[in-house]
Design a protein around this motif. Structure first.
Motif, PDB file in Angstrom:
ATOM      1  N   GLY A 246       0.820  -1.031   0.120  1.00  0.00           N
ATOM      2  CA  GLY A 246       0.046  -0.009  -0.181  1.00  0.00           C
ATOM      3  C   GLY A 246       0.625   0.877   0.042  1.00  0.00           C
TER       4      GLY A 246
ATOM      5  N   ILE B  40      -1.299   2.699   4.977  1.00  0.00           N
ATOM      6  CA  ILE B  40      -1.760   2.849   5.103  1.00  0.00           C
ATOM      7  C   ILE B  40      -2.842   0.729   4.422  1.00  0.00           C
ATOM      8  CG2 ILE B  40      -2.200   1.975   2.458  1.00  0.00           C
ATOM      9  CD1 ILE B  40      -4.301   4.592   3.058  1.00  0.00           C
TER      10      ILE B  40
ATOM     11  N   GLN C 192     -10.604   8.272   3.016  1.00  0.00           N
ATOM     12  CA  GLN C 192     -10.612   7.341   2.440  1.00  0.00           C
ATOM     13  C   GLN C 192     -12.271   6.905   1.788  1.00  0.00           C
ATOM     14  OE1 GLN C 192     -10.125   3.788   4.726  1.00  0.00           O
ATOM     15  NE2 GLN C 192      -7.911   3.659   3.404  1.00  0.00           N
TER      16      GLN C 192
ATOM     17  N   TYR D 143     -12.541   8.792  -1.825  1.00  0.00           N
ATOM     18  CA  TYR D 143     -13.697   8.670  -3.286  1.00  0.00           C
ATOM     19  C   TYR D 143     -14.444   9.158  -3.566  1.00  0.00           C
ATOM     20  CZ  TYR D 143     -17.321   4.979  -4.499  1.00  0.00           C
ATOM     21  OH  TYR D 143     -18.148   4.809  -5.295  1.00  0.00           O
TER      22      TYR D 143
ATOM     23  N   LEU E 128      -8.837  11.414  -6.699  1.00  0.00           N
ATOM     24  CA  LEU E 128      -7.494  10.713  -6.820  1.00  0.00           C
ATOM     25  C   LEU E 128      -7.505  10.228  -8.294  1.00  0.00           C
ATOM     26  CD1 LEU E 128      -7.237   7.000  -5.815  1.00  0.00           C
ATOM     27  CD2 LEU E 128      -9.283   8.134  -5.316  1.00  0.00           C
TER      28      LEU E 128
ATOM     29  N   THR F 174      -2.012   8.116  -3.227  1.00  0.00           N
ATOM     30  CA  THR F 174      -2.829   8.070  -2.294  1.00  0.00           C
ATOM     31  C   THR F 174      -2.807   7.975  -0.801  1.00  0.00           C
ATOM     32  OG1 THR F 174      -4.526   8.451  -4.189  1.00  0.00           O
ATOM     33  CG2 THR F 174      -5.561   8.067  -1.431  1.00  0.00           C
ATOM     34  N   SER F 175      -1.887   7.239  -0.808  1.00  0.00           N
ATOM     35  CA  SER F 175      -2.121   6.270   1.054  1.00  0.00           C
ATOM     36  C   SER F 175      -0.820   7.589   1.883  1.00  0.00           C
ATOM     37  CB  SER F 175      -0.996   4.779   0.839  1.00  0.00           C
ATOM     38  OG  SER F 175      -1.356   4.189  -0.763  1.00  0.00           O
TER      39      SER F 175
ATOM     40  N   ILE G 216      -3.359  10.255   2.389  1.00  0.00           N
ATOM     41  CA  ILE G 216      -4.376  10.019   3.121  1.00  0.00           C
ATOM     42  C   ILE G 216      -3.534   9.820   4.399  1.00  0.00           C
ATOM     43  CG2 ILE G 216      -6.264   8.268   4.427  1.00  0.00           C
ATOM     44  CD1 ILE G 216      -6.739   7.807   1.480  1.00  0.00           C
TER      45      ILE G 216
ATOM     46  N   ALA H 267     -15.606   3.485  -8.961  1.00  0.00           N
ATOM     47  CA  ALA H 267     -15.836   2.543  -8.043  1.00  0.00           C
ATOM     48  C   ALA H 267     -14.174   1.975  -7.577  1.00  0.00           C
ATOM     49  CB  ALA H 267     -16.557   1.189  -8.916  1.00  0.00           C
TER      50      ALA H 267
ATOM     51  N   THR I 111     -10.873   2.929  -7.569  1.00  0.00           N
ATOM     52  CA  THR I 111     -10.869   4.062  -6.559  1.00  0.00           C
ATOM     53  C   THR I 111     -11.495   3.270  -5.199  1.00  0.00           C
ATOM     54  OG1 THR I 111     -12.142   5.655  -6.940  1.00  0.00           O
ATOM     55  CG2 THR I 111     -10.380   5.620  -7.374  1.00  0.00           C
ATOM     56  N   ARG I 112     -11.802   2.258  -4.867  1.00  0.00           N
ATOM     57  CA  ARG I 112     -12.291   1.819  -3.956  1.00  0.00           C
ATOM     58  C   ARG I 112     -11.149   1.011  -3.264  1.00  0.00           C
ATOM     59  NH1 ARG I 112     -16.273   3.864  -0.100  1.00  0.00           N
ATOM     60  NH2 ARG I 112     -17.958   4.245  -1.176  1.00  0.00           N
TER      61      ARG I 112
ATOM     62  N   LEU J 174      -8.146   1.873  -4.007  1.00  0.00           N
ATOM     63  CA  LEU J 174      -6.425   2.352  -4.372  1.00  0.00           C
ATOM     64  C   LEU J 174      -6.811   3.159  -2.845  1.00  0.00           C
ATOM     65  CD1 LEU J 174      -6.412   3.625  -8.385  1.00  0.00           C
ATOM     66  CD2 LEU J 174      -5.610   1.713  -7.444  1.00  0.00           C
ATOM     67  N   VAL J 175      -7.782   3.298  -2.566  1.00  0.00           N
ATOM     68  CA  VAL J 175      -7.660   4.763  -1.503  1.00  0.00           C
ATOM     69  C   VAL J 175      -7.116   3.906  -0.212  1.00  0.00           C
ATOM     70  CG1 VAL J 175      -9.462   6.292  -1.708  1.00  0.00           C
ATOM     71  CG2 VAL J 175     -10.268   4.320  -0.875  1.00  0.00           C
ATOM     72  N   SER J 176      -7.527   2.256  -0.551  1.00  0.00           N
ATOM     73  CA  SER J 176      -6.993   1.214   0.285  1.00  0.00           C
ATOM     74  C   SER J 176      -6.193   0.602   0.663  1.00  0.00           C
ATOM     75  CB  SER J 176      -8.085   0.193   1.005  1.00  0.00           C
ATOM     76  OG  SER J 176      -9.183   0.672   0.507  1.00  0.00           O
ATOM     77  N   GLY J 177      -5.434   1.024  -0.375  1.00  0.00           N
ATOM     78  CA  GLY J 177      -3.701   1.271  -0.303  1.00  0.00           C
ATOM     79  C   GLY J 177      -3.294  -0.849  -1.724  1.00  0.00           C
ATOM     80  N   ARG J 178      -4.855  -0.918  -1.746  1.00  0.00           N
ATOM     81  CA  ARG J 178      -4.821  -2.454  -2.325  1.00  0.00           C
ATOM     82  C   ARG J 178      -4.776  -1.596  -3.823  1.00  0.00           C
ATOM     83  NH1 ARG J 178      -6.122  -6.292   0.627  1.00  0.00           N
ATOM     84  NH2 ARG J 178      -6.144  -5.523   3.008  1.00  0.00           N
TER      85      ARG J 178
ATOM     86  N   ARG K 261      -2.359  -2.597  -7.766  1.00  0.00           N
ATOM     87  CA  ARG K 261      -1.292  -3.658  -7.894  1.00  0.00           C
ATOM     88  C   ARG K 261      -0.897  -2.191  -8.720  1.00  0.00           C
ATOM     89  NH1 ARG K 261      -1.264  -5.207  -3.914  1.00  0.00           N
ATOM     90  NH2 ARG K 261      -1.541  -6.768  -2.761  1.00  0.00           N
TER      91      ARG K 261
END
Ligand SMILES: Cc1cc2nc3c(=O)[nH]c(=O)nc-3n(C[C@H](O)[C@H](O)[C@H](O)COP(=O)(O)OP(=O)(O)OC[C@H]3O[C@@H](n4cnc5c(N)ncnc54)[C@H](O)[C@@H]3O)c2cc1C
Ligand code: FES
Ligand code: FES
Lengths: 289, 172, 793
Positions: free
Chosen positions: B43, B83, B96, B100, B105, B111-112, B115, C20, C22-23, C25-29, C31
């Motif tokens: 992350g 994150i 977050q 969104y 972003l 973003t990480s 935030i 949708a 970016t959910r 991406l904001v959690s650091g997921r 890739r």
């Protein structure tokens, strides 16, 4: 962009650190906040054989008042100094200047000692220390000494620090209530190293300037007090607006401005003059309140 | 082949997102590289490795720091939050959601770090002005958004947090 | 509105919705390439030339090979066994001179940072250890750095080459000289643009894995067009195209930087083929700054002739463009110069036009297509001339602009620069901008500020941005770059739809845009649509992300694909329900009866029946749950969009720094699919444009040393220094498509530099000075104010 190999040591007391430093001297690097050393290692501009991490040595980040001296441990983080009530009260110049140092995350980690040891000509803390007449306390395995900030900085990234020495703390005299300090700098962007900055202080007796301190950063190779400029203010009445013009004139002959690609020497001189005017008028306004 | 060895390593143990971790790391490895490649917590990102961009920000002992400017060995004994945490605090959660909703972003690479830095701001200052937000985030580069939406999102998060006060307020 | 129902169905089209995706991406997921690992992967690092121009010999690699962790040290001789050289050629510009380029330099290096050797090791750190042990001998040759030196031609970028001129192009209409002779006013402008670069926050990266058993290659790359990369890898490594699979996972920004062929990426593909193990390379920031394409190094001289009625009668432009050491492969660095020429004169009806473009080689890294390719150059020069022209006539530049805009009634109009102007809204955009910015009040305010001693200025810039390049753009040049896309829409037995396409997501949000379009096209709830992009194995060949093409081209194809699926579903439903398809509608996943609106069945029921109980369907009915549609745009090779930007700036009198107080944009990208995302595209582009105007500069020393290697040296816009950006739209749908969408991704970057430049010069006007170089340096500003002695360096 990865560092070359190095050995890593994390002494848990000062004596062990000093012995390591004595044994390795120039091959060693002190790791304090790492905000300058680590980038240099990542870039392989610095490739020490051994990194001595001083972050586990106790008591190196204390901020305390000792009579008329403010003592700041060398490993005090920029943000801790910035937000310290003691510092705000006894050395407000530092609180003002530190707002200009880098950004939150860098200030959370970077340290006062590291900044002084690095001696970047555009850094804020060295100039402030010279302005405040601080003493920089150095320790080696052989003993300790204290160097006046004015003698500590010698050139671009050059200091009086010996290879076996560590900065342990900084001692800053507390100024009497009739002193006023201001700090201003001009950076290309918010938080950048300064293109030019000025740490400026005056002592007043009523409307008469008793004493004065003026130290630039980013303008010359290292910070120093500009005695000629200070003299120009001393003894003058603060309502005498002719003084600043004279002082500004003097800057042209007093300063040995750095030259760097995009910014010619005359530009730095211009900034220095502007800063002096600004600090002067601000100290003036401040005093009137 | 005799030269396929990795670097010599040092043992460390630390807490990452609430989990205790013991590992061996090379002294020259950065904290962010360790988190990403040693622990698979990808992350946090690497955008410059010289402290400027903020993509690598992680929280060490409650403070946001550059993961690229701290050695992994230095994290020995530390509490680290990234994150990737499955239980983000209320500040991170609110941010977050706001990022969104506000499309604050695009590529998401910044973003990480953004935030985490914004969360630190909100912890310290619950109702920052736009200027204070811009100031606090000035050490975090975003190349995509132009920052306007990010500032909006941080404001939105701040309002949302103030509308729903909770005990989970961290000191200072 | 179109006859095909795009307007009527618009439930999601035109709706500002968050993405949708970016959910994650904001959690650091997210890739990104560096987040992906393959078992057994090795890490590459490159030895780069410290010299801008030199012949060299690698004297010694054995020590490097002995370094702990090092697996191989590869030089050009090794690489050439599996990967051939490439050379930029253009069928429609056969004189283009750009020598062959290789993954690693052969005998001579031609720019600082050019890769010479490659070390592959167990870790990146160890690979870098290896680099330090390679011994190279250099024999310096004279280096060509500035555009001026390149033209003078005393030294040669490529030793032995006849000149530094890669390409010269001239064009002219017949009446240019006459127009200048008869002009009431002639104004001149010279502008110098310094190199900048895109700096996507995620650097370029690649993870390539070759399977010798199958002679196949799997590549993960941070790239904007997976299919183009696939095609070129297969070509240069002499592999069968369908055995090369390129996956572009989450991409951390592109901006044009990630659409070229770079030596490092090709070297990695060669290395995995040689070593038979996965090889990863992620550029570090220093390498990105040094080796990503730079852009927009131009010196432009232009003149404008204005007749006695205040009409612009002619425009003359002389543009010299720096290419670097090679014309970048495969799209050619000269595209930027041509793009600039095409956009010259922008929004104005100028019948007489002459242009000369010289593209010169230099011992610097290549320049290439970067966001808004060439347009900012054209807009800055045109709009600076507009301000000058208005001043010469003693009238407001708004009046002058309005007199000279191409009117709606005059369109389509093919400009002599070659742009087909159609469906543009110059008047509406300008009027809207003047309202948005409160222009009248602002002008009064500026007067007050000036009286108070503040140095402030307001600047305008109208623009035309050509987007969504069609097939002829590269086709006629013989460059294998696809301008088309295929969209595959597949409904699963639960009524959910999976979409595959050759478009690429690089943060601009096309994934969301396509979902909205398909939801409307079929008549489904948006949550049922999942769009997958970026994998050559999942999608047929197509264009990827460039030229703001997603909404205009892929979107249009997606609409068609969605309509096909809808038709399949409706005819199946009609057969089952024993009615006519025309009597049914599909709304939010329900098959409903017209006109009662009564729901008859859900698509889930329908889809389940088609999948599992085909025997229950009427005889002969075989509905297709997977449909594909492919294609591109026929007419209008370059789809014009337009808009106006404005900036309010203040100059810090102490330092000469320019502070942007506020920025406004009104733009017309036709039908807006998702205003939330379009606005952010505009804002992001504006801030890149402000960077171009005020900060960003890839600096080289006179002797060719790159001096902007770190992000401390190369200044990017930061939050604290940027203004809020107001955005509004005028929607003039493109008449040549159903959706009517045009490109929106580059409009922000297109005119921001011009608006800032005009604003700064407006602020400087009371001092009698001006600036003519981007980025605008504080030193130049102070000089223009007469506040600093000495002449400009
Ligand atoms: C993006 C960015 C922006 C920055 N902007 C600014 C700015 O605007 N102004 C500014 O002043 N600084 C700036 N800095 C630098 C930052 O303030 C550093 O933290 C500081 O200069 C060095 O402190 P440190 O504790 O990080 O030192 P380190 O990086 O740990 O060490 C720096 C040097 O000092 C030596 N050293 C450290 N501590 C000691 C000690 N106690 N005794 C002897 N030697 C020691 C080290 O061996 C090393 O050579 C910036 C840094 C970054 C990454
Ligand atoms: S990667 Fe650490 S600050 Fe950029
Ligand atoms: S969203 Fe791409 S860098 Fe911020």
């Amino acid at each position: 962009m990865k560092p070359a190999r190095f050995e890593y040591a994390r002494p848990t007391n000062l004596v062990d650190a000093l012995i390591l430093l004595r044994d390795h001297r120039d091959d060693a690097a002190i790791l304090s906040g790492g905000q300058s050393l680590v980038p240099m290692m990542n870039l392989r501009v610095a490739s020490p054989q051994i990194v001595i991490d001083i972050n586990s040595i106790p008591d190196m980040d204390e901020i305390a008042i000792d009579g008329s001296t403010l003592q700041i441990g060398a490993r005090s983080r920029h943000n801790d100094v910035l937000r310290s009530k003691l510092v705000q009260q006894h050395a407000p110049l530092l609180s003002m200047a530190l707002q200009n140092v880098a950004h939150e995350a860098i200030r959370n980690r970077g340290t006062l000692g590291g900044s002084l040891a690095l001696a970047d000509p555009a850094a804020e803390m060295p100039a402030c220390m010279v302005c405040l007449g601080a003493e920089i306390v150095l320790r080696s395995a052989d003993g300790s000494r204290s160097v006046a900030a004015a003698d500590f900085f010698r050139g671009i990234y050059d200091t009086a620090l010996e290879p076996d020495e560590l900065i342990t703390s900084i001692r800053i005299p507390v100024f009497s209530a009739d002193w006023r300090f201001v700090f201003h700098e001009i950076a290309r962007r918010h938080g950048d190293f300064a293109l030019a900055g000025l740490a400026f202080g005056r002592q007043y007796n009523g409307e008469i300037v008793q004493d004065c301190r003026a130290v630039f950063l980013g303008v010359e190779a290292f910070p120093r007090r500009l005695i000629e400029i200070e003299q120009a203010f001393i003894g003058t009445n603060l309502n005498d607006r002719g003084t600043i013009e004279k002082a500004d004139q003097l800057l042209a002959s007093s300063l040995d401005c750095l030259e760097g690609g995009e910014y010619p020497t005359e530009y730095r001189l211009h900034l220095a003059q502007q800063l002096l005017v600004r600090c002067d008028s601000e100290a003036f306004d401040e005093n009137r309140r | 082949m005799n030269n396929t060895s990795l670097d010599d390593t040092i043992a460390i143990s630390l807490s990452v997102n609430g989990t205790n971790v013991s590992a061996r790391v090379s002294p020259r490895g950065s904290l962010v590289d360790f988190l990403r490649h040693g622990l698979g917590l990808t992350g946090s990102h690497v955008g410059c490795e010289h402290g400027v961009c903020g993509a690598c920000n992680v929280i060490v002992e409650g403070r946001v720091v550059r993961g690229c400017l701290m050695l992994a060995v230095q994290a020995d004994g530390a509490q680290i939050t990234t994150i990737d945490s499955m239980s983000p605090d209320r500040y991170v959660l609110a941010l977050q959601q706001a990022f969104y909703e506000r499309a604050a972003l695009q590529c998401g690479f910044c973003t990480s770090g953004m935030i985490l830095q914004a969360a630190e701001l909100l912890r310290r200052n619950e109702t920052p002005t736009r200027e204070e937000i811009r100031d606090a985030l000035s050490g975090n580069y975003c190349r995509c958004t132009g920052y306007h939406a990010i500032v909006d999102a941080v404001q939105t998060a701040s309002h949302a947090l103030n509308a729903t006060p909770s005990g989970n307020r961290l000191p200072g | 509105m179109s006859s095909n129902g795009a307007g009527k169905a618009a439930g999601y089209i035109g709706k500002g919705m968050p993405r949708a995706a970016t959910r994650r991406l904001v959690s650091g997921r997210g890739r990104y390439v560096d987040d992906i690992s393959l078992k057994g992967e090795l890490h590459a690092a490159f030895l780069r030339s410290p010299r801008p121009h030199a012949s060299f010999k690698i004297l010694e690699t054995t020590e490097a090979k002995a370094v702990d962790g090092v697996i191989a040290v590869l030089t050009v001789e090794d690489i050439e066994t599996v990967c051939g050289p490439w050379q930029c050629t253009l069928a429609n510009a056969p004189n283009l001179f750009s020598p062959p380029q290789r993954p690693l330099a052969l005998q001579r290096v031609v720019f600082q940072g050019e890769p010479i050797a490659m070390v592959v090791a167990m870790s990146r750190a160890q690979a870098e250890d290896g680099l330090e042990r390679i011994v190279v001998e250099y024999d310096d040759l004279p280096a060509v750095t500035s555009i001026e030196d390149a033209i003078a031609g005393e030294a040669r970028t490529h030793a032995g080459a006849p000149s530094n001129l890669a390409l010269e192009y001239v064009q002219s209409t017949s009446g240019v000289e006459l127009a200048f002779d008869k002009a009431a006013h002639v104004v001149h402008q010279r502008l110098k643009f310094n190199r900048k670069t895109g700096v996507p926050l995620e650097p370029r990266g690649i993870l390539a894995s070759y399977d010798p058993a199958d002679d196949a290659m799997l590549v993960h790359a941070s790239h904007q067009m997976p299919h183009q990369l696939q095609l070129i890898i297969a070509d240069l490594l002499d592999m069968q195209l369908n055995k090369v699979r390129v996956i572009c996972p989450d991409v951390g920004g592109g901006f044009g930087i990630k659409m070229h062929i770079y030596p490092e990426e090709m070297a990695v593909c060669a290395a995995t083929k040689i070593l038979g193990r996965p090889v990863k390379y992620v550029a570090d920031r220093i390498e990105s700054m040094l080796s990503d394409v730079h852009a927009r190094e131009h010196v432009v001289e232009a003149s404008m002739a204005i007749d006695s009625d205040g009409r612009i009668s002619a425009l003359k432009v002389d543009d010299i463009q720096g290419l670097g050491a090679y014309s970048v492969y495969p799209r050619s660095s000269t595209a930027e110069g041509f793009s600039a020429l095409r956009a010259m004169g922008g929004a104005y009806k100028i019948e007489q036009f002459s242009a000369r473009l010289r593209s010169v080689l230099q011992n610097k890294v290549m320049t290439g297509q970067y966001r808004s390719v060439g347009h900012p150059v054209a807009v800055a020069i045109t709009e600076a001339l507009i301000e000058q022209g208005a001043r010469a006539r003693g009238e407001s530049s708004i009046v002058f602009r309005k007199r000279n805009f191409v009117k709606a009634s005059e369109m389509p109009w093919v400009s002599p620069a070659g742009g087909r102007m159609i469906d543009l809204s110059h008047y509406e955009c300008l009027d809207k901008l003047l309202i948005l910015s409160g222009h009248a009040e602002l002008e009064r305010q500026i007067t007050v500020w000036r009286e108070q001693g503040r140095v402030v200025g307001f600047g305008l810039a109208s623009f035309v941005e050509f987007t969504a390049t069609g097939a002829e753009g590269y086709g006629r040049a013989g460059v294998l770059v696809s301008s088309q896309d295929t969209v595959i829409v597949a409904m699963d037995p639960t009524g959910m739809v999976t979409v595959q396409s050759s478009a690429a997501e690089i943060g601009q949000g096309i994934q969301q845009g396509l979902a909205q379009i398909i939801a409307d096209a079929v008549g489904l709830p948006i949550v049922s649509i999942r769009v997958n992009l970026g994998d050559t194995q999942a999608s047929p060949h197509g264009g990827g992300a460039w030229s703001s093409r997603g909404a205009a081209i892929t979107g249009e194809v997606a609409w068609q694909a969605g309509r096909k699926l809808r038709a399949e579903l409706l005819s199946a439903a009609a057969a089952i329900l024993q009615t006519e398809a025309e009597q049914l509608d599909l709304v939010e996943g329900d098959v409903i009866e017209k006109p009662s609106g009564r729901a008859r069945m859900t698509v889930a029921e329908l889809s389940e029946m088609i999948q599992f109980r085909p025997y229950d369907l009427p005889e002969g009915l075989r509905p297709q749950l997977t449909v594909a549609h492919g294609g591109g745009r026929g007419g209008d090779t370059f789809l014009p969009t337009n808009g106006v930007q404005a900036a309010l700036v203040e100059i810090d009198k102490m330092s000469g720094k320019v502070v942007v107080l506020k920025h406004w944009v009104v733009e017309d990208c036709g039908r807006v699919i998702n205003p939330l995302l379009v606005d952010e595209q505009i804002r992001g582009g504006v801030v890149q444009g402000i960077g171009e105007a005020l900060y960003e500069h890839c600096r080289y020393t006179e002797d060719g040393q790159f001096a902007s290697g770190t992000l401390a040296d190369y200044l990017l816009p930061m939050a604290a220094d940027m203004p809020d950006v107001s955005v509004a739209h005028v929607e003039t749908p493109y008449s040549g498509s159903v959706l009517g969408a045009k490109g929106a991704g580059e409009a922000g970057a297109c005119a921001a530099p011009a608006a800032i430049l005009n604003a700064v010069n407006a602020a400087l006007a009371p001092f009698g000075g001006s600036v003519d170089t981007l980025p605008i340096s504080p030193v130049a500003v102070l000089r223009a104010m007469g506040a600093l002695q000495g002449v400009a360096a």
